[in-house]
Design a protein around this motif. Structure first.
Motif, short mmCIF file in Angstrom:
data_model
loop_
_atom_site.label_atom_id
_atom_site.label_comp_id
_atom_site.label_asym_id
_atom_site.label_seq_id
_atom_site.Cartn_x
_atom_site.Cartn_y
_atom_site.Cartn_z
N MET A 138 0.83 -1.20 0.00
CA MET A 138 0.00 0.00 0.00
C MET A 138 0.87 1.26 0.00
O MET A 138 1.95 1.27 0.57
N ASP A 139 0.32 2.30 -0.59
CA ASP A 139 0.94 3.62 -0.57
C ASP A 139 0.69 4.21 0.82
O ASP A 139 -0.47 4.39 1.21
N PRO A 140 1.74 4.51 1.62
CA PRO A 140 1.53 4.96 3.01
C PRO A 140 0.57 6.13 3.19
O PRO A 140 -0.24 6.10 4.12
N PRO A 141 0.58 7.17 2.34
CA PRO A 141 -0.37 8.27 2.57
C PRO A 141 -1.82 7.92 2.25
O PRO A 141 -2.73 8.66 2.61
N ASN A 142 -2.08 6.82 1.58
CA ASN A 142 -3.42 6.48 1.15
C ASN A 142 -4.11 5.55 2.14
O ASN A 142 -4.33 4.37 1.87
N ALA A 143 -4.46 6.08 3.30
CA ALA A 143 -5.09 5.28 4.35
C ALA A 143 -6.45 4.73 3.92
O ALA A 143 -6.83 3.63 4.30
N ARG A 144 -7.19 5.49 3.13
CA ARG A 144 -8.51 5.04 2.68
C ARG A 144 -8.40 3.74 1.88
O ARG A 144 -9.18 2.82 2.07
N GLU A 145 -7.41 3.66 0.99
CA GLU A 145 -7.22 2.44 0.21
C GLU A 145 -6.85 1.26 1.11
O GLU A 145 -7.35 0.16 0.93
N ALA A 146 -5.98 1.51 2.07
CA ALA A 146 -5.57 0.44 2.98
C ALA A 146 -6.75 -0.12 3.76
O ALA A 146 -6.89 -1.33 3.90
N LEU A 147 -7.61 0.76 4.25
CA LEU A 147 -8.80 0.30 4.99
C LEU A 147 -9.73 -0.48 4.09
O LEU A 147 -10.28 -1.51 4.48
N ARG A 148 -9.92 -0.01 2.86
CA ARG A 148 -10.78 -0.72 1.91
C ARG A 148 -10.21 -2.11 1.61
O ARG A 148 -10.93 -3.11 1.63
N GLU A 149 -8.92 -2.19 1.37
CA GLU A 149 -8.29 -3.47 1.06
C GLU A 149 -8.36 -4.43 2.25
O GLU A 149 -8.57 -5.63 2.08
N ALA A 150 -8.19 -3.90 3.44
CA ALA A 150 -8.23 -4.75 4.64
C ALA A 150 -9.62 -5.33 4.86
O ALA A 150 -9.77 -6.40 5.45
N ARG A 151 -10.67 -4.63 4.38
CA ARG A 151 -12.05 -5.10 4.57
C ARG A 151 -12.49 -6.10 3.51
O ARG A 151 -13.50 -6.79 3.68
N LEU A 152 -11.79 -6.19 2.36
CA LEU A 152 -12.19 -7.10 1.28
C LEU A 152 -12.03 -8.57 1.75
O LEU A 152 -11.08 -8.90 2.46
N ASP A 153 -12.87 -9.39 1.32
CA ASP A 153 -12.78 -10.84 1.61
C ASP A 153 -12.61 -11.11 3.09
O ASP A 153 -11.79 -11.93 3.48
N GLU A 154 -13.40 -10.41 3.96
CA GLU A 154 -13.21 -10.47 5.41
C GLU A 154 -13.21 -11.90 5.96
O GLU A 154 -12.29 -12.28 6.69
N MET B 25 -4.79 -20.16 22.77
CA MET B 25 -5.95 -19.31 22.89
C MET B 25 -5.76 -18.11 21.97
O MET B 25 -4.65 -17.61 21.83
N ILE B 26 -6.84 -17.68 21.33
CA ILE B 26 -6.79 -16.51 20.46
C ILE B 26 -7.84 -15.53 20.94
O ILE B 26 -9.02 -15.87 21.04
N VAL B 27 -7.42 -14.32 21.25
CA VAL B 27 -8.34 -13.26 21.64
C VAL B 27 -8.46 -12.35 20.41
O VAL B 27 -7.47 -11.81 19.94
N THR B 28 -9.67 -12.23 19.88
CA THR B 28 -9.84 -11.50 18.64
C THR B 28 -11.19 -10.79 18.58
O THR B 28 -12.16 -11.25 19.17
N TYR B 29 -11.20 -9.69 17.84
CA TYR B 29 -12.46 -9.01 17.59
C TYR B 29 -13.36 -9.85 16.68
O TYR B 29 -14.54 -9.59 16.59
N TRP B 30 -12.81 -10.83 16.01
CA TRP B 30 -13.57 -11.70 15.12
C TRP B 30 -14.24 -12.86 15.84
O TRP B 30 -14.85 -13.71 15.20
N ALA B 31 -14.15 -12.95 17.13
CA ALA B 31 -14.63 -14.12 17.86
C ALA B 31 -16.07 -14.50 17.51
O ALA B 31 -16.35 -15.65 17.17
#
Length: 106
Positions: A56-72, A90-96
């Motif tokens: 990812m391009d470091p200044p482009n936070a919007r793209e990074a967030l979009r890419e991180a959400r794809l194929d969740e 044990m795994i502690v995760t927001y995905w639990a």
């Protein structure tokens, strides 16, 4: 990560008295000026090609967030399985809650 690596790092940290150190993974890899020198210092620089094409391009936070959400679901389950393969008991995760539903097929 190679199988067992996180468990080995955790064991080594604990053995050296660093029980309070937290290991954190990342979901998005940035093409930053720090990446090349880090790879060189770790003797893991790629022998061929340029990795910036999939970073990812470091200044482009919007793209990074979009890419991180794809194929969740697929990405989350792969990450959780990878953590389990490395030896986590044990795994502690927001995905639990979502992971529980995905595993049940609902």
């Amino acid at each position: 990560m190679m199988d067992g690596r996180v468990g080995r790092i955790r064991t080594d940290l604990d053995t050296q008295g660093h029980e309070g150190v937290v290991l954190v993974s990342y979901a998005v890899k940035y093409a930053s000026a720090f990446y090349g020198p880090f790879r060189d210092a770790a003797h893991s620089a790629p022998s061929l090609g340029d990795r910036r094409g999939y970073q990812m391009d470091p200044p482009n936070a919007r793209e990074a967030l979009r890419e991180a959400r794809l194929d969740e679901e697929r990405v989350a389950m792969a990450a959780l399985l990878g953590i389990r393969w490395t030896g986590a008991d044990m795994i502690v995760t927001y995905w639990a809650l979502k992971a529980a539903r995905w595993m049940e097929g609902t």
